[in-house]
Structures are given as C-alpha cells and as structure tokens.
Design an enzyme around this catalytic site. Structure first.
Site, mmCIF file in Angstrom:
data_model
loop_
_atom_site.group_PDB
_atom_site.id
_atom_site.type_symbol
_atom_site.label_atom_id
_atom_site.label_comp_id
_atom_site.label_asym_id
_atom_site.label_seq_id
_atom_site.Cartn_x
_atom_site.Cartn_y
_atom_site.Cartn_z
ATOM 1 N N HIS A 11 19.298 -39.911 16.670
ATOM 2 C CA HIS A 11 18.821 -40.179 18.032
ATOM 3 C C HIS A 11 17.659 -39.217 18.317
ATOM 4 O O HIS A 11 17.616 -38.121 17.762
ATOM 5 C CB HIS A 11 19.991 -39.909 18.985
ATOM 6 C CG HIS A 11 19.738 -40.242 20.415
ATOM 7 N ND1 HIS A 11 19.026 -39.422 21.260
ATOM 8 C CD2 HIS A 11 20.116 -41.311 21.171
ATOM 9 C CE1 HIS A 11 18.990 -39.964 22.470
ATOM 10 N NE2 HIS A 11 19.640 -41.110 22.446
ATOM 11 N N ASP A 49 25.730 -33.703 15.857
ATOM 12 C CA ASP A 49 25.568 -34.523 17.049
ATOM 13 C C ASP A 49 26.845 -35.350 17.185
ATOM 14 O O ASP A 49 27.072 -36.296 16.425
ATOM 15 C CB ASP A 49 24.342 -35.432 16.886
ATOM 16 C CG ASP A 49 24.128 -36.315 18.100
ATOM 17 O OD1 ASP A 49 25.049 -36.389 18.952
ATOM 18 O OD2 ASP A 49 23.056 -36.935 18.191
ATOM 19 N N GLN A 102 28.470 -39.632 19.871
ATOM 20 C CA GLN A 102 29.177 -40.897 19.647
ATOM 21 C C GLN A 102 30.495 -40.687 18.910
ATOM 22 O O GLN A 102 31.150 -41.655 18.520
ATOM 23 C CB GLN A 102 28.295 -41.879 18.845
ATOM 24 C CG GLN A 102 26.977 -42.243 19.507
ATOM 25 C CD GLN A 102 27.143 -43.137 20.746
ATOM 26 O OE1 GLN A 102 28.231 -43.615 21.065
ATOM 27 N NE2 GLN A 102 26.049 -43.349 21.460
ATOM 28 N N LYS A 106 29.542 -40.344 28.160
ATOM 29 C CA LYS A 106 29.941 -41.338 27.152
ATOM 30 C C LYS A 106 31.438 -41.283 26.868
ATOM 31 O O LYS A 106 31.942 -41.994 26.016
ATOM 32 C CB LYS A 106 29.183 -41.097 25.841
ATOM 33 C CG LYS A 106 27.681 -41.346 25.942
ATOM 34 C CD LYS A 106 27.059 -41.205 24.577
ATOM 35 C CE LYS A 106 25.564 -40.967 24.621
ATOM 36 N NZ LYS A 106 24.779 -42.118 25.004
ATOM 37 N N CYS A 136 16.792 -45.286 21.470
ATOM 38 C CA CYS A 136 16.338 -43.898 21.216
ATOM 39 C C CYS A 136 16.484 -43.526 19.741
ATOM 40 O O CYS A 136 16.783 -42.369 19.409
ATOM 41 C CB CYS A 136 17.073 -42.895 22.096
ATOM 42 S SG CYS A 136 16.780 -43.153 23.832
HETATM 43 N N1 7TS Z 1 22.997 -38.454 20.224
HETATM 44 C C1 7TS Z 1 23.479 -39.693 20.062
HETATM 45 C C2 7TS Z 1 24.073 -40.092 18.746
HETATM 46 C C3 7TS Z 1 23.424 -40.581 21.134
HETATM 47 O O1 7TS Z 1 23.910 -41.822 20.968
HETATM 48 C C4 7TS Z 1 22.860 -40.166 22.359
HETATM 49 C C5 7TS Z 1 22.728 -41.103 23.522
HETATM 50 C C6 7TS Z 1 22.407 -38.858 22.467
HETATM 51 C C7 7TS Z 1 22.471 -38.023 21.373
HETATM 52 C C8 7TS Z 1 21.825 -38.313 23.725
HETATM 53 O O2 7TS Z 1 22.755 -38.293 24.740
HETATM 54 P P1 7TS Z 1 22.312 -37.882 26.203
HETATM 55 O O3 7TS Z 1 23.544 -38.017 27.015
HETATM 56 O O4 7TS Z 1 21.809 -36.492 26.128
HETATM 57 O O5 7TS Z 1 21.231 -38.839 26.608
HETATM 58 N N2 7TS Z 1 22.646 -42.447 23.137
HETATM 59 C C9 7TS Z 1 22.306 -43.487 23.908
HETATM 60 C C10 7TS Z 1 22.342 -44.788 23.423
HETATM 61 O O6 7TS Z 1 22.660 -45.088 22.286
HETATM 62 N N3 7TS Z 1 21.958 -45.613 24.382
HETATM 63 O O7 7TS Z 1 21.692 -44.903 25.486
HETATM 64 C C11 7TS Z 1 21.897 -43.566 25.198
#
Ligand code: 7TS
Length: 427
Positions: free
Chosen positions: A142, A219, A222, A245, A384
């Site tokens: 990401h 990371d 997910q 999430k 992303c």
């Molecule tokens: N890493 C992964 C694997 C992610 O899926 C996401 C967000 C992030 C980092 C960043 O998370 P945030 O809360 O800091 O934004 N992924 C997604 C997605 O897949 N669709 O919208 C956000």
C-alpha cells in the site's frame, strides 16, 4: 454404499463455522447493516478492506465517554479526568494483550497505520539511515508503506529495493537472498495484501531479515482485523495497523515497536504530554509510550478501539478467520461462474477475505456504480496500490472484501448483480 460416508473435505470445517459462528446474531450488532441504501434495497457491505462497519457497543462506548466523563487525559486531578485517563490507558492494555505485546508501553497511539509508517520513517529512519543503506519493500505494498520510505531515501541518499510478486499474487522469494543483504537496514512488508489478499509468510521473512541484521516493520492493517496476530511470535520490530478497519473508529491506529528501539528513537512530534521538563533552552522527553503522543490525543477513539478489541476478542479471532476463509472460498467459486471475470491473487486457502477482479468489457468504476444500484458497496480503483496495478498492466480493479458479518446470501447477490451488469452492457 460407502459413498454414504463420503463428505466434502471441508465439510467439518464448514459445519463447525456454521454452528460456532452465528452470523445473524453478529449482524444484529451493526446498526448500519439494518439500513436500506435505497427504498427497499438493503445494504450489502463488501468494502470492509477500505473501512469496516462499527458494532453498537463501540459507538456507545464513545458516546458514553462524551456524555458521562468527557475530560482531557493525564492532566486534571479531578474525577472525570481520572476516569478518562483510566479508560484511555485501559484500552492500551487490552490492545497490547490483543497482539501479545510484551508491555503496554510498546503500544503507541497514532492516527492510523499511515502515521505509524511515517513515525518510524521520520524518527528511526532519520536517526539511523545513511547514504548507501537499503530499505527493502515488496511490490504489493500500500502507498502508506512506500511513500514514507521514498521520502526518507531521497533525503538520505539511501536505496529502496522491492521483492517482486508472482503471477498468482504471492511473493517471489527466489531472489530474496540477493535483495536482503548486510546493506539492508529495514525490511517493511505487508502481512496481508489489500488487493490480492495474499497472506504472506511473516515469520519466515522476519527471520530472513534478522539473519542479515535488518529490522522488520510489518504492515498489519489487513491482518490484525481478521486473524490472531502475535508480535512476539513474529518477532517483528515494528508493526502498524488502523482502528477503522477492525470495527473501531477512524482517527486512531497503533504503532507497535519493541521497547528498546522506541526508547532509542527521538520524538516524532513535539508539544504537550510528550515532555518531562521544558526550559527555554531545551527539553527532556516523557517515558514511553507518551514520548510519541504529543498534544491532546484521540481519547474517545482510543476508548472506542479498546471496545472494538473486546468485541473481536469475545468472538474469537480464530473463529472470525475461519468464517472469512469459508466466505472467501464460497465467493471465489461463485465468481468463477461469471463469464469474463478474473480474480487476482492466490487461491482461497492462501488468501484473506479480499477479491479484486476485472470483468472483461466493463470498467471497474462502471461495475461499482451498477452494483451500487443493488445496494452493494464495493471499491473500484487502484486501492492505494498503484505499483501493484501498474505491474499487472491495469489502471484499476473492482474489489469486494469480506468480514465477520458477510453471508453467502450477500455473495449470491453480488454474483446476480454482476450478471445483470453484463446484460445491461450486452456482454
Ligand atoms: N496498509 C494496508 C495493507 C492497507 O490496506 C491500508 C488501507 C493502509 C496500510 C493504510 O491505512 P490507513 O488507515 O492509514 O489509511 N487500505 C485501504 C484500502 O485498501 N482501501 O482503502 C484503504
């Protein structure tokens, strides 16, 4: 005659999931799942990978803070402030237990996973990375786990390298020993891809990195929402994830770091709460974890995240994971019957509840718009993960993602709606 005793290989797994995991009961916990998107059209929420829905207990825990004991933390010696501080710090304890951190001071509240990466890149990275040093990532990351490192290496004259992925969306580890060398200072990779759904072999990668003296950042954006995560078993040095999430609110996430590393790192942001003593000519820093929590924090959000952790813990992360595996398996089989549809990533047994797909002749944004008419929420775009899509030669994919409340009936609706979309476009 013997055929009477033959049952599908996954029969017992499915039976177990169906009896132990009451999805209808879980769905009743989520107010938004009772909503209609349009008159007579109930919501089918298949976008949990972008952001999950929130159970009522989480919403109420935050409400209760605002209604009954709203006050700043770590400050006033009055009853409300004490209660707020206890709730804020109590949540940290439960989060630490949830990911099996050795100590709760290793849990740093940040705004989201993205801020976790930026914190490590600025604080650890700027203190430790020198010209010629290497940081290893993978091509399935990401942007949150790419761009902070790009900024760091540009500033420091260091080098970024990437582990490639195979056609089936698994990591190609054949060149790992050439990519991971004594020049590698950090290997930062995702535990679960937000596009392929690939569950990466975290422990194996951590061990390989440690063998050359590199640190590891995982990371887990997910992963933590969907499966039991144990940072001590993984032995990762840093890990980041987002509350929104995992049934918690937006505006809060977690950076996990090993105590000795966090202690050696300079502060990320300066201000109130992160100091021990301030004089006009200089300051000293607070203990962990507060050294990294400058200013009034997201108090209601931390309390909400603590409640989300309780909610997930009560259901059992292994049960949630088993349910998602069952749903993913069902979804991949059902989607394979839609002509022209291609799902990216490995087979269901190596994959979390994510199905990114293309449908021949239809742009992902059109798919998403047509599905929305049937109340089905999916995401379309690059999610992303532009480098991943670029390598596949795609600008975008459509992505359905599943969570603890997803039912087989919802998957059936998705498939019917996709057939309808093909008809509308005369495919
Ligand atoms: N890493 C992964 C694997 C992610 O899926 C996401 C967000 C992030 C980092 C960043 O998370 P945030 O809360 O800091 O934004 N992924 C997604 C997605 O897949 N669709 O919208 C956000």
């Amino acid at each position: 005659m013997y055929g009477f005793f033959l049952v599908p290989a996954d029969f017992f797994g499915i039976f177990w999931v169906m009896t132990m995991f009451d999805v209808d009961k879980i769905r009743a916990d989520f107010p938004v799942l009772q909503e209609e998107v349009y008159p007579g059209v109930p919501l089918v929420y298949l976008d949990s990978a972008a952001s999950s829905q929130k159970p009522l207990v989480v919403i109420e825990a935050m409400n209760e803070y605002y209604r009954r004991y709203n006050a700043n933390v770590h400050r006033g010696i009055h009853r409300l402030s004490e209660e707020a501080t206890n709730a804020y710090e109590g949540a940290r304890e439960r989060i630490a237990r949830f990911i099996n951190a050795a100590e709760s001071c290793e849990i740093i509240y940040v705004r989201n996973a993205t801020e976790g990466f930026n914190l490590v890149a600025y604080s650890w990275g700027r203190a430790n990375i020198k010209p010629g040093d290497e940081i290893l990532l993978t091509e399935m990351e990401h942007h949150a786990n790419i761009v902070p490192w790009q900024l760091l290496v540009q500033e420091k004259g260091a080098v970024l390298r990437y582990v490639p992925f195979n056609e089936d969306g698994t990591l190609d580890l054949s060149s790992l020993s050439e990519l991971l060398t004594e020049r590698t200072r950090l290997f930062s990779f995702t535990a679960v891809s937000n596009v392929f759904g690939t569950i990466n072999p975290v422990k194996q990668l951590v061990d390989a990195a440690h063998a050359v003296g590199a640190l590891v950042m995982v990371d887990a954006a997910q992963a933590v929402p969907h499966m039991a995560v144990d940072v001590q078993a993984w032995d990762c040095d840093f890990m980041a994830f987002s509350s929104h999430k995992m049934c918690g609110p937006t505006g809060i996430g977690v950076l996990y770091g090993k105590r000795e590393l966090l202690e050696a790192m300079p502060p990320f942001m300066g201000g109130g709460d992160m100091i021990r003593r301030v004089r006009l000519d200089g300051s000293t820093w607070n203990d962990l974890p507060w050294k990294f929590e400058a200013g009034t924090p997201s108090i209601a959000e931390a309390i909400g995240l603590g409640t989300a952790v309780d909610y997930l813990t009560n259901l059992g992360m292994d049960n949630i994971h088993a349910h998602e595996q069952f749903i993913t398996n069902y979804a991949l089989e059902a989607l394979s019957e839609v002509p022209g549809l291609k799902v990216y990533g490995p087979p269901a047994n190596q994959k979390a509840g994510v199905a990114a797909f293309t449908l021949k002749g239809l742009h992902p944004h059109d798919i998403s718009e047509l599905l929305d008419k049937d109340g089905i929420a999916i995401r379309a775009g690059h999610h992303c993960a532009m480098p991943l899509h670029h390598k596949l030669g795609l600008a975008a994919t459509a992505r359905a993602s599943f969570y603890l409340h997803t039912t087989t009936q919802e998957i059936d609706k998705l498939v019917i709606s996709l057939h309808r979309a093909r008809k509308i476009f005369r495919l």
